[in-house]
Scaffold this active site. Structure first.
Site, PDB file in Angstrom:
ATOM      1  N   GLU A  34       0.843  -1.212   0.000  1.00  0.00           N
ATOM      2  CA  GLU A  34       0.000   0.000   0.000  1.00  0.00           C
ATOM      3  C   GLU A  34       0.865   1.244   0.000  1.00  0.00           C
ATOM      4  O   GLU A  34       1.856   1.324   0.739  1.00  0.00           O
ATOM      5  CB  GLU A  34      -0.891  -0.036   1.242  1.00  0.00           C
ATOM      6  CG  GLU A  34      -2.265   0.520   1.005  1.00  0.00           C
ATOM      7  CD  GLU A  34      -3.082  -0.323   0.019  1.00  0.00           C
ATOM      8  OE1 GLU A  34      -3.138   0.062  -1.165  1.00  0.00           O
ATOM      9  OE2 GLU A  34      -3.646  -1.338   0.441  1.00  0.00           O
ATOM     10  N   GLY A 123     -13.236   2.928  -1.818  1.00  0.00           N
ATOM     11  CA  GLY A 123     -11.832   2.524  -1.899  1.00  0.00           C
ATOM     12  C   GLY A 123     -11.655   1.217  -2.656  1.00  0.00           C
ATOM     13  O   GLY A 123     -10.649   0.530  -2.493  1.00  0.00           O
ATOM     14  N   LEU A 124     -12.623   0.860  -3.505  1.00  0.00           N
ATOM     15  CA  LEU A 124     -12.490  -0.360  -4.310  1.00  0.00           C
ATOM     16  C   LEU A 124     -12.268  -0.011  -5.789  1.00  0.00           C
ATOM     17  O   LEU A 124     -12.510  -0.815  -6.678  1.00  0.00           O
ATOM     18  CB  LEU A 124     -13.722  -1.253  -4.132  1.00  0.00           C
ATOM     19  CG  LEU A 124     -13.942  -1.754  -2.697  1.00  0.00           C
ATOM     20  CD1 LEU A 124     -15.237  -2.548  -2.578  1.00  0.00           C
ATOM     21  CD2 LEU A 124     -12.758  -2.622  -2.235  1.00  0.00           C
ATOM     22  N   SER A 127     -13.477   4.327  -9.760  1.00  0.00           N
ATOM     23  CA  SER A 127     -13.083   5.255 -10.831  1.00  0.00           C
ATOM     24  C   SER A 127     -12.185   4.590 -11.859  1.00  0.00           C
ATOM     25  O   SER A 127     -12.361   4.803 -13.059  1.00  0.00           O
ATOM     26  CB  SER A 127     -12.418   6.523 -10.295  1.00  0.00           C
ATOM     27  OG  SER A 127     -12.196   6.484  -8.953  1.00  0.00           O
ATOM     28  N   ASP A 171      -4.398   0.815  -9.635  1.00  0.00           N
ATOM     29  CA  ASP A 171      -5.820   0.512  -9.825  1.00  0.00           C
ATOM     30  C   ASP A 171      -6.146   0.260 -11.294  1.00  0.00           C
ATOM     31  O   ASP A 171      -6.889  -0.668 -11.637  1.00  0.00           O
ATOM     32  CB  ASP A 171      -6.681   1.666  -9.293  1.00  0.00           C
ATOM     33  CG  ASP A 171      -6.337   2.012  -7.854  1.00  0.00           C
ATOM     34  OD1 ASP A 171      -5.700   1.187  -7.178  1.00  0.00           O
ATOM     35  OD2 ASP A 171      -6.697   3.119  -7.411  1.00  0.00           O
TER      36      ASP A 171
HETATM   37  C1  GLA Z   1      -5.238   4.700  -4.252  1.00  0.00           C
HETATM   38  C2  GLA Z   1      -4.490   5.058  -5.512  1.00  0.00           C
HETATM   39  C3  GLA Z   1      -3.467   3.961  -5.867  1.00  0.00           C
HETATM   40  C4  GLA Z   1      -2.577   3.628  -4.671  1.00  0.00           C
HETATM   41  C5  GLA Z   1      -3.421   3.389  -3.408  1.00  0.00           C
HETATM   42  C6  GLA Z   1      -2.584   3.224  -2.169  1.00  0.00           C
HETATM   43  O1  GLA Z   1      -6.034   3.580  -4.472  1.00  0.00           O
HETATM   44  O2  GLA Z   1      -5.384   5.216  -6.596  1.00  0.00           O
HETATM   45  O3  GLA Z   1      -2.700   4.367  -6.982  1.00  0.00           O
HETATM   46  O4  GLA Z   1      -1.627   4.625  -4.463  1.00  0.00           O
HETATM   47  O5  GLA Z   1      -4.335   4.457  -3.189  1.00  0.00           O
HETATM   48  O6  GLA Z   1      -1.832   2.064  -2.235  1.00  0.00           O
END
Ligand code: GLA
Length: 391
Positions: A34, A123-124, A127, A171
């Site tokens: 992370e 947070g999934l 986008s 992501d």
């Molecule tokens: C978000 C960002 C990713 C990454 C995470 C943390 O999801 O979009 O690029 O930096 O936070 O690991």
């Protein structure tokens, strides 16, 4: 999974003609690694079985018409004159179309209908799923020859430059490259990756805390700056380093006095998290879920204490999970400041794990969380129940 038949019917109802293709791109959950992607480091995400779907049909003019399947959102723009809108949802789509054109891909207009079962703002990566699905729909409609990595980079570019969020590449890459029943160890410097099978006896359990992620964007940008600052300071001794990826634990220990707080703690998180991610992927490759779970727990402690992106209510979820039967490891996943936790749980314990986790969290915080037991799925592609012949 969304029903593509319903989506096709809605498209026909809305545009008076059936779509020529339906594509899907998944959301993601990160198992470990992370805040390492924008430090050129390693991540280990899974594409989840919730996705954004785009039903699409080429138009023979320059117009792009977009509607969400519940018709709560609509947008129309000219493909050769793309401007920023004051609605973020519009900008994900406009930004991707513009990024494709700027990269030299000619595009015709299109009619698009968008539906998603990726929870928004949890947070999934809803986008990234939207950007990648829209990009892929344009790619299919216009017969563009493009590698998956290029699509991911264009989608990230759209988010960085058009939407204005400074996210890393994780992501978008996992939304493109995800593999059913596997996690992907991705090197965010050269974008190479290795698929690691998930043990069938273990479930990936996501818990959405339903804490609004109000601080997330500003804190995220601040963390990025702190990492850049650490690199600048460490260059005095190691002029060759380009990112925290190039810094070892020994480097840090040797010069930690030269880094002021909180720079020192931020750097320590990233350097150790890279090591944990590589060790974690190796452990899972050996089928050693116990070691993997321990590394997840260490990752959480580091996100909480060194990177400071957790919240007390998220810590309650994680610590409760650590003590429940069948749980190998649990941590905050994604950018932080709310959002979701991810736990690896023995399959036959998932029911009692989920029930107890929700109950303890509710009693302690008054909040009602949501559990998703997720199955690792494939990255972007045509939706399986296809929409029939191509144009
Ligand atoms: C978000 C960002 C990713 C990454 C995470 C943390 O999801 O979009 O690029 O930096 O936070 O690991």
């Amino acid at each position: 999974m969304l029903d593509t038949g319903t989506l096709r019917a809605r498209f026909q109802q809305h545009y008076g003609i059936p779509p020529s293709v339906i594509v899907r791109a998944p959301g993601r959950v990160n198992l470990i690694g992370e805040h390492t992607d924008y430090n050129d480091g390693f991540v280990f995400p899974v594409a989840i079985d919730r996705a954004t779907y785009v039903a699409a049909r080429l138009r023979h003019d320059q117009l792009v018409r977009v509607a969400s399947s519940d018709l709560n959102e609509e947008d129309t723009f000219a493909i050769d004159q793309i401007e920023r809108s004051n609605r973020p949802w519009h900008n994900y789509i406009r930004g991707v179309a513009l990024a494709l054109r700027v990269a030299g891909h000619p595009l015709l207009g299109a009619d698009l209908l968008i539906a998603s079962d990726v929870p928004r703002g949890a947070g999934l990566s809803s986008s990234a799923a939207l950007e990648v699905a829209v990009g892929y729909a344009f790619q299919v409609l216009n017969n563009l020859n493009m590698l998956g990595e290029e699509l991911a980079l264009l989608a990230q570019g759209a988010e960085n430059n058009f939407v204005g969020v400074q996210c890393g590449i994780m992501d978008q890459l996992i939304a493109v490259l995800g593999r059913a029943d596997h996690a992907l160890l991705i090197d965010c410097r050269d974008l190479s990756y290795r698929a690691v099978p998930l043990p069938p006896s273990v479930a990936v359990v996501i818990c959405d805390s339903h804490i609004p992620r109000t601080l997330a964007a500003s804190a995220y940008n601040q963390r990025r700056q702190e990492c850049d600052m650490a690199v600048q300071l460490l260059r005095r001794w190691y002029p060759g380093i380009r990112a925290l990826r190039d810094v070892s634990e020994d480097h840090l220990a040797a010069h930690s006095d030269a880094l002021p707080e909180p720079i020192r703690s931020r750097a320590r998180h990233v350097v150790r998290e890279n090591r944990r991610t590589l060790q974690g992927a190796e452990a899972l490759e050996r089928g050693d879920v116990v070691t993997f779970g321990r590394l997840m727990n260490e990752s959480h402690a580091s996100l909480r204490d060194d990177y400071q992106v957790s919240l007390p209510d998220i810590d309650i979820l994680v610590e409760t999970a650590h003590h429940l039967a069948g749980c190998y490891g649990s941590r905050l996943t994604g950018a932080g400041f709310g959002g979701c936790t991810v736990s690896l749980v023995e399959r036959n314990e998932v029911e009692s794990f989920s029930r107890d986790l929700l109950r303890v969290y509710h009693n302690a915080t008054g909040r009602t969380a949501t559990i998703y037991v997720c199955r690792a799925s494939d990255g972007v592609g045509r939706a399986t129940d296809n929409a029939g012949p191509q144009e």
